[in-house]
Design an enzyme around this catalytic site. Structure first.
Site, PDB file in Angstrom:
ATOM      1  N   ASP A 121      32.453 -16.532 -25.160  1.00 26.10           N
ATOM      2  CA  ASP A 121      31.661 -15.432 -24.472  1.00 26.10           C
ATOM      3  C   ASP A 121      30.785 -16.150 -23.615  1.00 26.10           C
ATOM      4  OD1 ASP A 121      32.621 -14.256 -26.813  1.00 26.10           O
ATOM      5  OD2 ASP A 121      30.866 -12.995 -26.990  1.00 26.10           O
ATOM      6  N   LYS A 161      31.776  -7.470 -21.533  1.00 22.21           N
ATOM      7  CA  LYS A 161      30.745  -7.221 -22.606  1.00 22.21           C
ATOM      8  C   LYS A 161      29.338  -6.719 -22.190  1.00 22.21           C
ATOM      9  CE  LYS A 161      28.256 -10.100 -26.035  1.00 22.21           C
ATOM     10  NZ  LYS A 161      28.407 -11.630 -26.761  1.00 22.21           N
ATOM     11  N   LYS A 166      33.201  -4.833 -25.571  1.00 18.29           N
ATOM     12  CA  LYS A 166      32.440  -5.396 -26.475  1.00 18.29           C
ATOM     13  C   LYS A 166      31.109  -4.875 -26.009  1.00 18.29           C
ATOM     14  CE  LYS A 166      30.482  -9.094 -28.899  1.00 18.29           C
ATOM     15  NZ  LYS A 166      30.312 -10.807 -29.062  1.00 18.29           N
TER      16      LYS A 166
END
Length: 313
Positions: free
Chosen positions: A158, A222, A258
């Site tokens: 991430d 995300k 996400k």
């Protein structure tokens, strides 16, 4: 006749403008002229009409299986991360009829500790990387950190989009960062790009950041790091999912989603599920393509599934 210096500067400016034009041309293929109030109204209508039908046991079990169980504290250490991982091992034994969480998410320095402790097949190891949560570091440092996390066992990475570059219009710099970090991940390690939507100015920015991140190589987009005052919101999720659907329709490449940060209740999770279901469709309703960045939600969902208060995690 100009000087050599002038010639070099002119060539550099031409190159920069060509790069800018490439990214503007990409954005021009999508509808980025969004109105914040209209987006808010659309989200409210969607949730008012559709969310109640998703408030059931099967959806809650699915949501539990989409959780990225996360520990990103200053006080983390090898022992605490190993104990955190052991809870996932015990859960698999104590609740064999329920899905396990999707990932365990930690800082890169703890990837090896998770890998050496985790016994549950199918739970991935995710690491925040690239100078999380600010992304304010030299690209060489971010690449090195990412490569080391992968070497130590990270299945997923991430990273944070360089928000400062985006806000000043340096789209080439944004995409170069993302592309280099994806190269460090390699094809087999999925990379999530965090847009930090709470730092973006409006829904138009969120749409543009989504498109550029996918264009540059994101495997997931995300919402947030969870470190800013404003984290995930249904409006940001809606715009991101709309961008993902348009991107998929144009390119055929599926990108995961996400939401993360500020997911404090089961209703919060149900809202994101509803948005994904209605905007992206059933194809995204697997724990490969839809993740929830939250740890506090695990006990809440488990309690609702079991019908009694449980504090397992």
């Amino acid at each position: 006749m100009g000087t050599i210096k002038e010639t070099v500067m002119n060539d550099m400016n031409k190159s920069r403008k060509a790069g800018e034009n490439k990214y503007e041309e990409t954005l021009s293929k999508y509808d980025c002229a969004l109105n914040d109030e209209q987006v808010a109204a659309e989200v409210k209508q969607l949730l008012d009409e559709k969310m109640a039908e998703n408030n059931n046991l099967e959806v809650k079990k699915f949501l539990f299986g989409s959780i990225e169980l996360t520990t990103l504290k200053n006080t983390d250490n090898d022992e605490s991360v190993m104990a955190f991982t052991e809870k996932v091992n015990r859960f698999d034994n104590d609740y064999p009829e329920l899905p396990h969480v999707a990932t365990i998410c930690v800082y890169p320095c703890f990837a090896a500790a998770v890998k050496n402790t985790l016994d549950v097949e199918g739970v991935n190891i995710a690491c925040v990387s690239g100078s999380f949560p600010s992304s304010q570091a030299l690209i060489e440092v971010k690449v090195a950190e990412t490569a080391l996390a992968v070497k130590d066992g990270a299945d997923e990475i991430d990273i944070v989009m360089p928000v400062g570059k985006f806000l000043c219009g340096d789209y080439e710099g944004v995409c170069d960062d993302i592309s280099e970090l994806k190269e460090a991940c390699g094809e087999d390690v999925a990379m999530k790009v965090i847009l930090e939507t709470g730092c973006l100015r409006n829904t138009a920015d969120i749409k543009k950041a989504s498109i550029l991140s996918m264009y540059a190589g994101a495997d997931y987009i995300k919402t947030s790091t969870g470190k800013e005052k404003v984290s995930a919101t249904p409006e940001a999720a809606y715009v991101m999912c709309k961008a993902m659907k348009e991107y998929y329709d144009q390119t055929g490449r599926q990108v995961g989603f996400k939401p993360a940060g500020g997911i404090n209740t089961v209703d919060d999770a149900l809202a994101y599920y509803t948005i994904v279901k209605e905007v992206l469709g059933e194809k995204w309703l697997t724990n490969k393509w839809f993740r929830l960045g939250t740890s506090r939600l695990a006990n809440l969902l488990l309690s609702e599934i079991e019908g009694k208060e449980i504090k397992f995690f």
